[in-house]
Design an enzyme around this catalytic site. Sequence first.
Site, PDB file in Angstrom:
ATOM      1  N   TYR A  22      28.837 -68.834  39.427  1.00 39.31           N
ATOM      2  CA  TYR A  22      29.662 -69.982  39.839  1.00 39.31           C
ATOM      3  C   TYR A  22      29.890 -70.982  38.701  1.00 39.31           C
ATOM      4  O   TYR A  22      30.755 -71.844  38.808  1.00 39.31           O
ATOM      5  CB  TYR A  22      29.037 -70.723  41.034  1.00 39.31           C
ATOM      6  CG  TYR A  22      28.750 -69.876  42.250  1.00 39.31           C
ATOM      7  CD1 TYR A  22      29.286 -68.595  42.395  1.00 39.31           C
ATOM      8  CD2 TYR A  22      27.927 -70.340  43.265  1.00 39.31           C
ATOM      9  CE1 TYR A  22      29.002 -67.812  43.513  1.00 39.31           C
ATOM     10  CE2 TYR A  22      27.648 -69.575  44.390  1.00 39.31           C
ATOM     11  CZ  TYR A  22      28.181 -68.307  44.499  1.00 39.31           C
ATOM     12  OH  TYR A  22      27.893 -67.552  45.605  1.00 39.31           O
ATOM     13  N   LYS A  56      21.357 -67.098  41.574  1.00 36.90           N
ATOM     14  CA  LYS A  56      21.495 -65.632  41.635  1.00 36.90           C
ATOM     15  C   LYS A  56      21.753 -65.051  40.257  1.00 36.90           C
ATOM     16  O   LYS A  56      22.538 -65.612  39.481  1.00 36.90           O
ATOM     17  CB  LYS A  56      22.661 -65.246  42.562  1.00 36.90           C
ATOM     18  CG  LYS A  56      22.684 -66.006  43.879  1.00 36.90           C
ATOM     19  CD  LYS A  56      23.781 -65.534  44.813  1.00 36.90           C
ATOM     20  CE  LYS A  56      23.940 -66.487  45.987  1.00 36.90           C
ATOM     21  NZ  LYS A  56      24.840 -67.615  45.730  1.00 36.90           N
ATOM     22  N   HIS A 112      22.446 -60.760  42.690  1.00 32.84           N
ATOM     23  CA  HIS A 112      23.691 -61.163  43.366  1.00 32.84           C
ATOM     24  C   HIS A 112      24.406 -59.986  44.044  1.00 32.84           C
ATOM     25  O   HIS A 112      24.868 -60.110  45.176  1.00 32.84           O
ATOM     26  CB  HIS A 112      24.605 -61.838  42.339  1.00 32.84           C
ATOM     27  CG  HIS A 112      25.620 -62.756  42.922  1.00 32.84           C
ATOM     28  ND1 HIS A 112      26.057 -63.892  42.292  1.00 32.84           N
ATOM     29  CD2 HIS A 112      26.312 -62.713  44.091  1.00 32.84           C
ATOM     30  CE1 HIS A 112      26.959 -64.515  43.042  1.00 32.84           C
ATOM     31  NE2 HIS A 112      27.136 -63.804  44.144  1.00 32.84           N
ATOM     32  N   LYS A 141      30.479 -74.071  52.527  1.00 37.33           N
ATOM     33  CA  LYS A 141      30.982 -74.846  51.378  1.00 37.33           C
ATOM     34  C   LYS A 141      32.075 -75.784  51.849  1.00 37.33           C
ATOM     35  O   LYS A 141      32.953 -75.404  52.631  1.00 37.33           O
ATOM     36  CB  LYS A 141      31.541 -73.886  50.325  1.00 37.33           C
ATOM     37  CG  LYS A 141      32.302 -74.571  49.175  1.00 37.33           C
ATOM     38  CD  LYS A 141      33.805 -74.630  49.398  1.00 37.33           C
ATOM     39  CE  LYS A 141      34.525 -75.432  48.339  1.00 37.33           C
ATOM     40  NZ  LYS A 141      35.973 -75.595  48.632  1.00 37.33           N
ATOM     41  N   SER A 142      32.066 -77.008  51.352  1.00 32.69           N
ATOM     42  CA  SER A 142      33.207 -77.900  51.539  1.00 32.69           C
ATOM     43  C   SER A 142      33.167 -78.965  50.457  1.00 32.69           C
ATOM     44  O   SER A 142      32.094 -79.410  50.060  1.00 32.69           O
ATOM     45  CB  SER A 142      33.181 -78.567  52.919  1.00 32.69           C
ATOM     46  OG  SER A 142      34.300 -79.429  53.035  1.00 32.69           O
ATOM     47  N   ARG A 180      34.051 -83.016  56.407  1.00 34.17           N
ATOM     48  CA  ARG A 180      33.599 -81.675  56.811  1.00 34.17           C
ATOM     49  C   ARG A 180      32.143 -81.436  56.422  1.00 34.17           C
ATOM     50  O   ARG A 180      31.416 -80.721  57.119  1.00 34.17           O
ATOM     51  CB  ARG A 180      34.485 -80.614  56.175  1.00 34.17           C
ATOM     52  CG  ARG A 180      35.894 -80.576  56.723  1.00 34.17           C
ATOM     53  CD  ARG A 180      36.723 -79.591  55.923  1.00 34.17           C
ATOM     54  NE  ARG A 180      38.056 -79.431  56.473  1.00 34.17           N
ATOM     55  CZ  ARG A 180      39.027 -78.773  55.853  1.00 34.17           C
ATOM     56  NH1 ARG A 180      38.795 -78.218  54.661  1.00 34.17           N
ATOM     57  NH2 ARG A 180      40.214 -78.654  56.400  1.00 34.17           N
ATOM     58  N   ASN A 219      29.750 -80.213  59.299  1.00 35.66           N
ATOM     59  CA  ASN A 219      29.013 -78.941  59.243  1.00 35.66           C
ATOM     60  C   ASN A 219      27.505 -79.146  59.331  1.00 35.66           C
ATOM     61  O   ASN A 219      26.773 -78.245  59.734  1.00 35.66           O
ATOM     62  CB  ASN A 219      29.353 -78.201  57.948  1.00 35.66           C
ATOM     63  CG  ASN A 219      30.813 -77.778  57.875  1.00 35.66           C
ATOM     64  OD1 ASN A 219      31.518 -77.773  58.885  1.00 35.66           O
ATOM     65  ND2 ASN A 219      31.272 -77.428  56.681  1.00 35.66           N
TER      66      ASN A 219
HETATM   67  N1  LIG Z   1      26.284 -63.852  47.712  1.00 34.50           N
HETATM   68  C1  LIG Z   1      27.600 -63.741  47.679  1.00 34.50           C
HETATM   69  O1  LIG Z   1      28.135 -62.723  47.235  1.00 34.50           O
HETATM   70  C2  LIG Z   1      28.435 -64.848  48.181  1.00 34.50           C
HETATM   71  C3  LIG Z   1      27.857 -66.054  48.473  1.00 34.50           C
HETATM   72  N2  LIG Z   1      28.609 -67.103  48.953  1.00 34.50           N
HETATM   73  C4  LIG Z   1      27.903 -68.353  49.282  1.00 34.50           C
HETATM   74  O2  LIG Z   1      28.271 -68.770  50.598  1.00 34.50           O
HETATM   75  C5  LIG Z   1      28.813 -70.088  50.532  1.00 34.50           C
HETATM   76  C6  LIG Z   1      29.837 -70.311  51.634  1.00 34.50           C
HETATM   77  O3  LIG Z   1      30.844 -69.324  51.573  1.00 34.50           O
HETATM   78  P1  LIG Z   1      32.355 -69.618  51.180  1.00 34.50           P
HETATM   79  O4  LIG Z   1      32.927 -68.356  50.657  1.00 34.50           O
HETATM   80  O5  LIG Z   1      32.401 -70.785  50.327  1.00 34.50           O
HETATM   81  O6  LIG Z   1      33.080 -69.841  52.575  1.00 34.50           O
HETATM   82  P2  LIG Z   1      32.892 -70.752  53.874  1.00 34.50           P
HETATM   83  O7  LIG Z   1      32.922 -69.811  55.034  1.00 34.50           O
HETATM   84  O8  LIG Z   1      31.761 -71.684  53.714  1.00 34.50           O
HETATM   85  O9  LIG Z   1      34.271 -71.552  53.898  1.00 34.50           O
HETATM   86  C7  LIG Z   1      34.615 -72.495  52.935  1.00 34.50           C
HETATM   87  C8  LIG Z   1      36.082 -72.915  53.190  1.00 34.50           C
HETATM   88  O10 LIG Z   1      36.182 -73.482  54.505  1.00 34.50           O
HETATM   89  C9  LIG Z   1      36.655 -74.819  54.417  1.00 34.50           C
HETATM   90  N3  LIG Z   1      35.833 -75.584  55.373  1.00 34.50           N
HETATM   91  C10 LIG Z   1      34.512 -75.881  55.295  1.00 34.50           C
HETATM   92  N4  LIG Z   1      34.100 -76.566  56.363  1.00 34.50           N
HETATM   93  C11 LIG Z   1      35.171 -76.714  57.160  1.00 34.50           C
HETATM   94  C12 LIG Z   1      35.377 -77.346  58.401  1.00 34.50           C
HETATM   95  N5  LIG Z   1      34.386 -77.961  59.051  1.00 34.50           N
HETATM   96  N6  LIG Z   1      36.639 -77.314  58.950  1.00 34.50           N
HETATM   97  C13 LIG Z   1      37.642 -76.694  58.304  1.00 34.50           C
HETATM   98  N7  LIG Z   1      37.510 -76.063  57.121  1.00 34.50           N
HETATM   99  C14 LIG Z   1      36.285 -76.085  56.551  1.00 34.50           C
HETATM  100  C15 LIG Z   1      36.440 -75.264  52.996  1.00 34.50           C
HETATM  101  O11 LIG Z   1      37.453 -76.170  52.616  1.00 34.50           O
HETATM  102  P3  LIG Z   1      37.201 -77.558  51.812  1.00 34.50           P
HETATM  103  O12 LIG Z   1      36.224 -77.291  50.724  1.00 34.50           O
HETATM  104  O13 LIG Z   1      38.584 -77.857  51.318  1.00 34.50           O
HETATM  105  O14 LIG Z   1      36.729 -78.557  52.825  1.00 34.50           O
HETATM  106  C16 LIG Z   1      36.594 -73.948  52.230  1.00 34.50           C
HETATM  107  O15 LIG Z   1      37.961 -73.661  52.034  1.00 34.50           O
HETATM  108  C17 LIG Z   1      29.376 -70.172  49.106  1.00 34.50           C
HETATM  109  O16 LIG Z   1      29.658 -71.492  48.716  1.00 34.50           O
HETATM  110  C18 LIG Z   1      28.262 -69.495  48.352  1.00 34.50           C
HETATM  111  O17 LIG Z   1      27.185 -70.389  48.183  1.00 34.50           O
HETATM  112  C19 LIG Z   1      29.953 -66.958  49.163  1.00 34.50           C
HETATM  113  C20 LIG Z   1      30.583 -65.778  48.857  1.00 34.50           C
HETATM  114  C21 LIG Z   1      29.881 -64.629  48.335  1.00 34.50           C
HETATM  115  O1  LIG Z   2      30.811 -66.080  45.674  1.00 34.89           O
HETATM  116  C1  LIG Z   2      30.061 -65.158  45.369  1.00 34.89           C
HETATM  117  O2  LIG Z   2      28.845 -65.298  45.393  1.00 34.89           O
HETATM  118  C2  LIG Z   2      30.627 -63.864  45.016  1.00 34.89           C
HETATM  119  O3  LIG Z   2      29.944 -62.973  44.645  1.00 34.89           O
HETATM  120  C3  LIG Z   2      32.114 -63.720  45.159  1.00 34.89           C
HETATM  121  O4  LIG Z   2      32.758 -64.587  44.329  1.00 34.89           O
HETATM  122  C4  LIG Z   2      32.574 -62.332  44.840  1.00 34.89           C
HETATM  123  O5  LIG Z   2      32.194 -61.997  43.569  1.00 34.89           O
HETATM  124  C5  LIG Z   2      34.022 -62.233  45.036  1.00 34.89           C
HETATM  125  O6  LIG Z   2      34.569 -62.862  45.898  1.00 34.89           O
HETATM  126  C6  LIG Z   2      34.781 -61.342  44.193  1.00 34.89           C
HETATM  127  O7  LIG Z   2      36.104 -61.329  44.592  1.00 34.89           O
END
Ligand SMILES: NC(=O)C1=CN([C@@H]2O[C@H](COP(=O)(O)OP(=O)(O)OC[C@H]3O[C@@H](n4cnc5c(N)ncnc54)[C@H](OP(=O)(O)O)[C@@H]3O)[C@@H](O)[C@H]2O)C=CC1
Ligand SMILES: O=C(O)C(=O)[C@@H](O)[C@H](O)C(=O)CO
Length: 280
Positions: A53, A78, A111, A233-234, A239, A243
Amino acid sequence: MADNTISEITLNNGVRIPQLGFGVFQIAPADTKAAVLGALEAGYRHIDTAQMYGNEREVGEAVRESGLDRSEIFVTSKLNNNAHDPAVAREATARSVDALGIGAMDLYLVHWPMPAVGDYTETWRAMEKLHAEGQARAIGVSNFQIGHLERLLAETDIVPAVNQIEVHPYLSQVELREFNRSKGIETEAWSPIAQGDVLGDPVLTAIAAETGRTVAQVVLRWHIQLGNIVFPKSTTPSRIVENRNIFDFELTADQVSRIDALDADRRRGPNPDEFNWIPE
Ligand SMILES: NC(=O)C1=CN([C@@H]2O[C@H](COP(=O)(O)OP(=O)(O)OC[C@H]3O[C@@H](n4cnc5c(N)ncnc54)[C@H](OP(=O)(O)O)[C@@H]3O)[C@@H](O)[C@H]2O)C=CC1
Ligand SMILES: O=C(O)C(=O)[C@@H](O)[C@H](O)C(=O)CO
């Protein structure tokens, strides 16, 4: 119910983790410190970042400047996909610990398994050593499928504390979550609201009306009642607060079942069996 305290889960090595955290994927480094400070102000005590990240340094700055004691905040990072080699993993970990600047990580994850790139059992052996040396209080994996876990459990010593996988109402991962549970591995749910994809769903909208909560709160509460650890994430202050406020109400068994029934085996992210992407 009414006090809204964030619940904790005890990991398989005794370390305790807040069940709700704050994810920082796709938060630009320049925005990360303010976002994390906002989350800590709202009561979150668990931050989920990653080498991938690019914002570990700013997460660490927020933790140090929060005014909270280090022991009050749980920080996960990670190991990146380009570090599936014991020597490289060691160097990458040193960079993470340095960037965070908060001492040992609370939880450190592989990761992605990257099955076509490296040998994740060798990487896990390196993680075991890093854990023994005190770089992280607990170690775990992310995006591991049942086959990956079976091999890890057969060939290495430490049972991962968590498996962080994609889970939301359209991908409820019943089999993998049950496998995790049967081995003492906690499930962490990434993209818990499917990055917003589930928010217009009519079933969820109806349950939101029944409970007087938002759809995001209903979905996050569903995760909590399943036993998942979540970190939405937000960067929107309202939000971030919304959350966080999911411990002062409860879904009925019928509402949980209606959300369970939305499972469509639909991923937003990559399939871990096929994902072998290495960042530059
Ligand atoms: N291990 C892995 O491979 C991965 C790990 N992750 C982890 O998981 C976390 C969360 O996943 P992520 O992919 O960010 O997705 P989320 O499911 O947390 O969604 C985030 C999105 O939803 C919006 N949002 C958040 N809260 C609200 C709400 N109450 N109402 C409306 N919209 C909302 C945010 O907008 P805004 O910010 O504009 O408010 C953003 O666009 C990541 O930040 C990361 O730490 C994520 C992906 C892969
Ligand atoms: O967010 C994470 O932790 C991820 O691993 C993702 O970004 C992932 O790599 C992905 O979305 C690739 O398209």
